[in-house]
Design a protein around this motif. Structure first.
Motif, PDB file in Angstrom:
ATOM      1  N   LYS A 183       0.665  -1.153  -0.181  1.00  0.00           N
ATOM      2  CA  LYS A 183       0.112   0.180  -0.135  1.00  0.00           C
ATOM      3  C   LYS A 183       1.031   1.256  -0.044  1.00  0.00           C
ATOM      4  N   LEU A 184       1.929   1.162   0.747  1.00  0.00           N
ATOM      5  CA  LEU A 184       2.823   2.419   0.898  1.00  0.00           C
ATOM      6  C   LEU A 184       3.665   2.492  -0.138  1.00  0.00           C
ATOM      7  N   ASN A 185       3.804   1.394  -1.373  1.00  0.00           N
ATOM      8  CA  ASN A 185       4.629   1.590  -2.539  1.00  0.00           C
ATOM      9  C   ASN A 185       5.966   1.057  -2.034  1.00  0.00           C
ATOM     10  N   LEU A 186       6.155   0.185  -1.068  1.00  0.00           N
ATOM     11  CA  LEU A 186       7.481   0.026  -0.465  1.00  0.00           C
ATOM     12  C   LEU A 186       7.741  -1.464  -0.435  1.00  0.00           C
ATOM     13  N   GLU A 187       7.078  -2.176  -1.363  1.00  0.00           N
ATOM     14  CA  GLU A 187       7.573  -3.494  -1.754  1.00  0.00           C
ATOM     15  C   GLU A 187       8.991  -3.839  -2.041  1.00  0.00           C
ATOM     16  N   TRP A 188       9.669  -2.633  -2.617  1.00  0.00           N
ATOM     17  CA  TRP A 188      10.982  -2.982  -3.182  1.00  0.00           C
ATOM     18  C   TRP A 188      11.914  -2.815  -1.804  1.00  0.00           C
ATOM     19  N   PHE A 189      11.322  -2.001  -0.797  1.00  0.00           N
ATOM     20  CA  PHE A 189      12.198  -1.942   0.393  1.00  0.00           C
ATOM     21  C   PHE A 189      11.827  -3.322   1.328  1.00  0.00           C
ATOM     22  N   TYR A 190      10.940  -3.985   1.243  1.00  0.00           N
ATOM     23  CA  TYR A 190      10.630  -5.105   1.900  1.00  0.00           C
ATOM     24  C   TYR A 190      11.405  -6.273   1.065  1.00  0.00           C
ATOM     25  N   ARG A 191      11.597  -6.212  -0.160  1.00  0.00           N
ATOM     26  CA  ARG A 191      12.377  -7.415  -0.581  1.00  0.00           C
ATOM     27  C   ARG A 191      13.998  -6.973  -0.465  1.00  0.00           C
ATOM     28  N   LEU A 192      14.210  -5.754  -0.407  1.00  0.00           N
ATOM     29  CA  LEU A 192      15.633  -5.437   0.109  1.00  0.00           C
ATOM     30  C   LEU A 192      15.981  -5.963   1.533  1.00  0.00           C
ATOM     31  N   ILE A 193      15.227  -5.653   2.146  1.00  0.00           N
ATOM     32  CA  ILE A 193      15.323  -6.429   3.859  1.00  0.00           C
ATOM     33  C   ILE A 193      15.643  -7.709   3.740  1.00  0.00           C
ATOM     34  N   LYS A 194      14.772  -8.554   3.001  1.00  0.00           N
ATOM     35  CA  LYS A 194      14.710  -9.953   2.828  1.00  0.00           C
ATOM     36  C   LYS A 194      15.855 -10.293   1.865  1.00  0.00           C
ATOM     37  N   GLU A 195      16.216  -9.598   0.904  1.00  0.00           N
ATOM     38  CA  GLU A 195      17.465 -10.367   0.183  1.00  0.00           C
ATOM     39  C   GLU A 195      18.264  -9.060  -0.182  1.00  0.00           C
ATOM     40  N   PRO A 196      19.251  -8.998   0.944  1.00  0.00           N
ATOM     41  CA  PRO A 196      20.109  -7.754   0.481  1.00  0.00           C
ATOM     42  C   PRO A 196      21.001  -7.688  -0.603  1.00  0.00           C
ATOM     43  N   THR A 197      21.152  -9.035  -0.996  1.00  0.00           N
ATOM     44  CA  THR A 197      22.164  -9.240  -2.386  1.00  0.00           C
ATOM     45  C   THR A 197      21.452  -8.310  -3.473  1.00  0.00           C
ATOM     46  N   MET A 248      19.161  -2.724  -7.073  1.00  0.00           N
ATOM     47  CA  MET A 248      18.261  -1.572  -6.528  1.00  0.00           C
ATOM     48  C   MET A 248      19.062  -0.179  -6.887  1.00  0.00           C
ATOM     49  N   LEU A 249      20.125   0.054  -7.143  1.00  0.00           N
ATOM     50  CA  LEU A 249      20.928   1.178  -7.555  1.00  0.00           C
ATOM     51  C   LEU A 249      20.074   1.642  -8.648  1.00  0.00           C
ATOM     52  N   ALA A 250      19.554   0.868  -9.571  1.00  0.00           N
ATOM     53  CA  ALA A 250      18.800   1.312 -10.827  1.00  0.00           C
ATOM     54  C   ALA A 250      17.950   2.313 -10.636  1.00  0.00           C
ATOM     55  N   ILE A 251      17.427   2.204  -9.486  1.00  0.00           N
ATOM     56  CA  ILE A 251      15.944   2.898  -9.107  1.00  0.00           C
ATOM     57  C   ILE A 251      16.591   4.590  -8.967  1.00  0.00           C
ATOM     58  N   PRO A 252      17.294   4.885  -8.031  1.00  0.00           N
ATOM     59  CA  PRO A 252      17.873   6.294  -8.009  1.00  0.00           C
ATOM     60  C   PRO A 252      18.299   6.586  -9.391  1.00  0.00           C
ATOM     61  N   LYS A 253      19.231   5.918 -10.102  1.00  0.00           N
ATOM     62  CA  LYS A 253      19.645   6.070 -11.481  1.00  0.00           C
ATOM     63  C   LYS A 253      18.429   6.583 -12.385  1.00  0.00           C
ATOM     64  N   TYR A 254      17.511   5.710 -12.436  1.00  0.00           N
ATOM     65  CA  TYR A 254      16.416   5.936 -13.047  1.00  0.00           C
ATOM     66  C   TYR A 254      15.499   7.135 -12.942  1.00  0.00           C
ATOM     67  N   MET A 255      15.301   7.569 -11.653  1.00  0.00           N
ATOM     68  CA  MET A 255      14.835   8.923 -11.128  1.00  0.00           C
ATOM     69  C   MET A 255      15.548   9.928 -11.643  1.00  0.00           C
ATOM     70  N   ARG A 256      17.015   9.778 -11.722  1.00  0.00           N
ATOM     71  CA  ARG A 256      17.862  10.860 -12.085  1.00  0.00           C
ATOM     72  C   ARG A 256      17.599  11.288 -13.395  1.00  0.00           C
ATOM     73  N   LEU A 257      17.462  10.064 -14.407  1.00  0.00           N
ATOM     74  CA  LEU A 257      17.415  10.322 -15.865  1.00  0.00           C
ATOM     75  C   LEU A 257      15.849  10.974 -16.006  1.00  0.00           C
ATOM     76  N   ILE A 258      14.772  10.537 -15.296  1.00  0.00           N
ATOM     77  CA  ILE A 258      13.519  11.249 -15.558  1.00  0.00           C
ATOM     78  C   ILE A 258      13.844  12.688 -15.340  1.00  0.00           C
TER      79      ILE A 258
END
Ligand code: UDP
Length: 242
Positions: free
Chosen positions: A205-219, A224-234
């Protein structure tokens, strides 16, 4: 076919609500249309920018569906909003339910042997009206037998879970072997089979599914660094447009 698409950093997304998309899929299944669905997230948009061949495969798919809140945010920010996020997992779920309702033939390809076995078992148990014509894990050396089996059994729906870009390359190469709905579903069988949990509803609901996946699978951190890079390009694209 509709061709109302929204370009996000080179990837052309369909401007569809979930309801409209599902209606198209129902109609496609009724006439046995040959269709290819891709569900790009920001990471895939970035890979497509770097690889023209992959970009062509994605943009030539029949449905390019925004998986990931990053795509929805990007579209809004560029002034070409898309109605809503539609995940590969939700599409898998819808297609499985539809296949059960319409008594269709289904083939599952990809993920680890125990995951695909558990997914096949779940289909047999919970969706008894599906005709599961075959399944195979995603760690094969030679795909000839798999492709021959698909051509022979003529499934109506083929789920391909090999990760990106492998699954899209596979579908693009072999979709002429069967008039089916072909969809790349990434890690969806891991969740469908119950092997991995999807994020709790509150994270979704909070659009934090990515964050949950990150804690479960830190590898996954590197990916996930793709996301900030993508936001910069936008942001850059937005500036160029104004
Ligand atoms: N996979 C596979 N064969 C391979 C590489 C990956 O079957 O050669 C599977 C893997 O087991 C997993 C899925 O492809 O189930 C990819 O998962 P990932 O989480 O990377 O996909 P995403 O949903 O993030 O695109």
């Amino acid at each position: 076919m509709h061709k109302n698409r929204v370009n996000i950093l080179g990837t052309e997304f369909d401007n569809l609500t979930t309801k409209q998309f599902h209606k198209y899929l129902d109609d496609d299944l009724d006439v046995n249309a040959n269709r290819f669905i891709v569900t790009p997230n920001p990471e895939i948009v970035l890979s497509a920018r770097k690889d023209t061949n992959f970009s062509e495969i994605v943009n030539n798919a029949d449905y390019v569906i925004p998986d990931g809140i990053g795509i929805i945010k990007g579209a809004k920010s560029l002034g070409t909003p898309l109605p809503e996020r539609i995940t590969g997992f939700d599409t898998l779920q819808y297609l499985v339910e539809t296949a059960n309702r319409k008594l269709l033939k289904v083939y599952l390809l990809g993920s680890k042997p125990e995951v695909i076995q558990a997914s096949a078992d779940k289909i047999k148990k919970d969706y008894p009206q599906i005709d599961l014509v075959g399944y195979h894990d995603g760690y094969f050396k030679d795909e000839t037998d798999i492709v021959n089996e698909i051509a022979e059994k003529k499934p109506n729906i083929i789920f391909v879970a090999l990760g990106s870009p492998k699954q899209e390359i596979f579908i693009n190469k072999y979709r002429n072997k069967a008039d089916a709905i072909w969809i790349g579903v990434g890690g969806s069988f891991d969740v469908f089979s119950g092997t991995k949990q999807r994020a709790p509803k509150i994270f979704q609901k909070l659009n934090l599914e990515w964050f949950y996946r990150l804690i479960k699978e830190p590898t996954r951190f590197g990916r996930m660094l793709a996301i900030p890079k993508y936001m910069r390009l936008i942001k850059k694209e937005k500036k160029n447009n104004s």
